[in-house]
Write an enzyme that holds these catalytic residues in place. Structure first.
Site, PDB file in Angstrom:
ATOM      1  N   ASN A   1     -10.004  -0.017  -0.788  1.00 29.57           N
ATOM      2  CA  ASN A   1      -8.540   0.066  -0.675  1.00 29.57           C
ATOM      3  C   ASN A   1      -7.921  -0.532  -1.945  1.00 29.57           C
ATOM      4  OD1 ASN A   1      -5.835  -0.263  -0.077  1.00 29.57           O
ATOM      5  ND2 ASN A   1      -6.175  -1.060   1.988  1.00 29.57           N
TER       6      ASN A   1
ATOM      7  N   CYS B   1       0.819  -1.226   0.000  1.00 29.23           N
ATOM      8  CA  CYS B   1       0.000   0.000   0.000  1.00 29.23           C
ATOM      9  C   CYS B   1       0.846   1.267   0.000  1.00 29.23           C
ATOM     10  CB  CYS B   1      -0.956   0.003   1.184  1.00 29.23           C
ATOM     11  SG  CYS B   1      -2.094  -1.381   1.177  1.00 29.23           S
TER      12      CYS B   1
ATOM     13  N   HIS C   1      -3.330   7.380   1.726  1.00 31.30           N
ATOM     14  CA  HIS C   1      -3.710   6.041   1.288  1.00 31.30           C
ATOM     15  C   HIS C   1      -5.110   5.757   1.810  1.00 31.30           C
ATOM     16  CE1 HIS C   1      -3.959   1.863   0.556  1.00 31.30           C
ATOM     17  NE2 HIS C   1      -3.768   1.500   1.808  1.00 31.30           N
TER      18      HIS C   1
HETATM   19  N1  ACO Z   1     -19.086  -8.428   7.641  1.00 31.46           N
HETATM   20  C1  ACO Z   1     -19.740  -8.622   8.792  1.00 31.46           C
HETATM   21  N2  ACO Z   1     -19.105  -8.928   9.939  1.00 31.46           N
HETATM   22  C2  ACO Z   1     -17.761  -8.996   9.921  1.00 31.46           C
HETATM   23  C3  ACO Z   1     -17.018  -8.793   8.742  1.00 31.46           C
HETATM   24  C4  ACO Z   1     -17.731  -8.494   7.568  1.00 31.46           C
HETATM   25  N3  ACO Z   1     -17.122  -8.274   6.396  1.00 31.46           N
HETATM   26  N4  ACO Z   1     -15.713  -8.949   9.039  1.00 31.46           N
HETATM   27  C5  ACO Z   1     -15.624  -9.220  10.343  1.00 31.46           C
HETATM   28  N5  ACO Z   1     -16.861  -9.253  10.874  1.00 31.46           N
HETATM   29  C6  ACO Z   1     -17.210  -9.499  12.259  1.00 31.46           C
HETATM   30  C7  ACO Z   1     -16.169 -10.305  12.979  1.00 31.46           C
HETATM   31  O1  ACO Z   1     -16.354 -11.682  12.750  1.00 31.46           O
HETATM   32  C8  ACO Z   1     -16.407  -9.914  14.425  1.00 31.46           C
HETATM   33  O2  ACO Z   1     -17.524 -10.653  14.888  1.00 31.46           O
HETATM   34  P1  ACO Z   1     -17.566 -11.176  16.402  1.00 31.46           P
HETATM   35  O3  ACO Z   1     -17.509  -9.944  17.259  1.00 31.46           O
HETATM   36  O4  ACO Z   1     -18.858 -11.899  16.459  1.00 31.46           O
HETATM   37  O5  ACO Z   1     -16.348 -12.033  16.559  1.00 31.46           O
HETATM   38  C9  ACO Z   1     -16.817  -8.446  14.322  1.00 31.46           C
HETATM   39  O6  ACO Z   1     -17.246  -8.252  12.958  1.00 31.46           O
HETATM   40  C10 ACO Z   1     -15.703  -7.486  14.654  1.00 31.46           C
HETATM   41  O7  ACO Z   1     -14.525  -7.855  13.953  1.00 31.46           O
HETATM   42  P2  ACO Z   1     -13.191  -7.028  14.076  1.00 31.46           P
HETATM   43  O8  ACO Z   1     -12.168  -7.620  13.177  1.00 31.46           O
HETATM   44  O9  ACO Z   1     -12.848  -6.878  15.516  1.00 31.46           O
HETATM   45  O10 ACO Z   1     -13.661  -5.609  13.517  1.00 31.46           O
HETATM   46  P3  ACO Z   1     -12.908  -4.244  13.535  1.00 31.46           P
HETATM   47  O11 ACO Z   1     -13.759  -3.243  14.182  1.00 31.46           O
HETATM   48  O12 ACO Z   1     -11.489  -4.358  13.984  1.00 31.46           O
HETATM   49  O13 ACO Z   1     -12.893  -3.865  11.985  1.00 31.46           O
HETATM   50  C11 ACO Z   1     -11.404  -3.861  10.100  1.00 31.46           C
HETATM   51  C12 ACO Z   1     -12.188  -4.703  11.090  1.00 31.46           C
HETATM   52  C13 ACO Z   1     -12.379  -3.043   9.283  1.00 31.46           C
HETATM   53  C14 ACO Z   1     -10.611  -4.776   9.174  1.00 31.46           C
HETATM   54  C15 ACO Z   1     -10.458  -2.919  10.869  1.00 31.46           C
HETATM   55  O14 ACO Z   1      -9.717  -3.627  11.812  1.00 31.46           O
HETATM   56  C16 ACO Z   1      -9.524  -2.202   9.967  1.00 31.46           C
HETATM   57  O15 ACO Z   1      -9.919  -1.393   9.154  1.00 31.46           O
HETATM   58  N6  ACO Z   1      -8.210  -2.428  10.092  1.00 31.46           N
HETATM   59  C17 ACO Z   1      -7.232  -1.789   9.238  1.00 31.46           C
HETATM   60  C18 ACO Z   1      -6.810  -2.771   8.257  1.00 31.46           C
HETATM   61  C19 ACO Z   1      -6.652  -2.200   6.872  1.00 31.46           C
HETATM   62  O16 ACO Z   1      -7.309  -1.278   6.459  1.00 31.46           O
HETATM   63  N7  ACO Z   1      -5.733  -2.792   6.160  1.00 31.46           N
HETATM   64  C20 ACO Z   1      -5.497  -2.421   4.818  1.00 31.46           C
HETATM   65  C21 ACO Z   1      -4.123  -2.723   4.427  1.00 31.46           C
HETATM   66  S1  ACO Z   1      -2.977  -1.871   5.408  1.00 31.46           S
HETATM   67  C22 ACO Z   1      -3.309  -0.360   5.145  1.00 31.46           C
HETATM   68  O17 ACO Z   1      -3.699  -0.060   4.064  1.00 31.46           O
HETATM   69  C23 ACO Z   1      -3.106   0.588   6.214  1.00 31.46           C
END
Ligand code: ACO
Length: 321
Positions: free
Chosen positions: A278, A113, A248
């Site tokens: 993304n 990224c 980004h």
């Molecule tokens: N749809 C519905 N539910 C979902 C999904 C989905 N697509 N994905 C996960 N869930 C559920 C999980 O199973 C979990 O359920 P549970 O509580 O029953 O176990 C719940 O949602 C929460 O999951 P988390 O992973 O804790 O959710 P979080 O609030 O952390 O959000 C996310 C996840 C959006 C990926 C976040 O952590 C994030 O944006 N991280 C940054 C990662 C990123 O953007 N990376 C890109 C590459 S690196 C960069 O570009 C910086």
């Protein structure tokens, strides 16, 4: 002084747009969950005829047209991508062939990224040494090809696309246009938080993206705020001097948190993650082109670019348009 000046921008997206609702028909997710956690509303997904190099070529042509530069004038092409058409040759060479501008320098940069930031800083350095006079710097990805469509925690987050800029080495005054400073970083100890579980030298397969989203989020906010601060110190600027931040586009919440940490008003942050999701190395030049074409970013504006990605890698650049 010699600076690398952004002469023109361009971008390209696959023809097929997939909304959250459409995705929810084949993945256990919902529009509400995706919008609330990420700000993403849709993404573009490449079909079989669309590859990283075809998208990159289309973005490059648009940037050349905007700059009024003929492909024959381009002596350097750097393409940032983690999803090249082939393991080798570099997709940059395929863009070079498609544009018909052979004979110069062309290679790929792989910093996921952050790739566009790495490519921009590399091109800036090479232009200032006189290696070439005009360069194409491109970010292009087909991340849909390395997504695990059974893994709802990652597959909803990414899209395909490309963005490009034409850079030219120009002799300018202190307050003239061009890239003022760039800072890049890498910390390989965090590989397991964001990686692809395949590759030519390990499994012999392309592999699929794996990510610990929460940990990535935490590191992204800290690292991005730090590197933005470094570039401000190096250039003697403050957050108030910045007209636009083109970050980004990983997640609307990362963009908000980073802007808050720096005391930057949200109105100065260009956000396209809702439209494109993304797109990894393509996201910064795609967002830049969007804001240039809709008239927000104008000549003379001070624009900060920033990104963080797998590795981890991260970086920032400050440029006057
Ligand atoms: N749809 C519905 N539910 C979902 C999904 C989905 N697509 N994905 C996960 N869930 C559920 C999980 O199973 C979990 O359920 P549970 O509580 O029953 O176990 C719940 O949602 C929460 O999951 P988390 O992973 O804790 O959710 P979080 O609030 O952390 O959000 C996310 C996840 C959006 C990926 C976040 O952590 C994030 O944006 N991280 C940054 C990662 C990123 O953007 N990376 C890109 C590459 S690196 C960069 O570009 C910086």
């Amino acid at each position: 002084m010699i600076r690398s000046v952004i002469r023109g921008t361009g971008s390209a997206l696959p023809a097929h747009c997939v909304s959250n609702a459409e995705l929810a028909e084949r993945v256990d997710t919902s529009d509400d969950w995706i919008v609330e956690r990420t700000g993403i509303r849709q993404r573009y997904i490449a079909d079989e005829s669309e590859t990283t190099s075809t998208l990159a070529t289309a973005a490059a042509r648009a940037a050349l047209a905007a700059a009024g530069v003929d492909p024959s004038e381009i002596g350097l092409i750097i393409l940032a991508t983690a999803t090249p058409d082939h393991t080798f040759p570099a997709s940059a060479t395929q863009v070079q062939a498609a544009l018909g501008c052979g004979g110069g320098v062309a290679f790929d940069v792989q910093a996921v990224c952050s790739g566009f930031l790495y490519a921009l800083a590399t091109a800036d350095s090479l232009l200032r040494t006189g290696m070439a006079k005009k360069a194409l710097v491109i970010g292009a990805e087909t991340f849909s090809r390395i997504l695990d469509w059974e893994d709802r925690t990652t597959c909803v987050l990414f899209g395909d696309g490309a963005g490009a800029v034409v850079l030219e080495a120009q002799d300018v005054d202190e307050d003239g246009p061009g890239i003022l400073a760039s800072r890049l970083h890498a910390e390989g100890a965090h590989k397991d938080m964001l990686f692809v579980d395949g590759g030519p030298s390990t499994t012999g397969t392309v592999g699929k993206l794996r990510m610990k989203g929460r940990e990535v989020f935490r590191h992204a906010v800290v690292n991005l705020a730090d590197v933005l601060g470094e570039v401000l110190v190096e250039t003697g600027m403050t957050a108030d001097d910045i007209d636009w931040v083109v970050p980004h586009q990983a997640n609307a919440r990362i963009l908000d948190a980073t802007a808050r940490k720096l005391g930057l008003p949200p109105e100065k942050v260009v956000v396209t993650v809702d439209q494109h999701a993304n797109t990894s190395a393509a996201s910064v030049p795609l967002a830049l082109d969007t804001a240039v074409r809709d008239g927000r970013i104008k000549a003379g504006d001070l624009v900060m670019f920033e990104a963080m990605g797998g590795g981890f890698t991260w970086g920032a650049s400050l440029a006057r348009m």
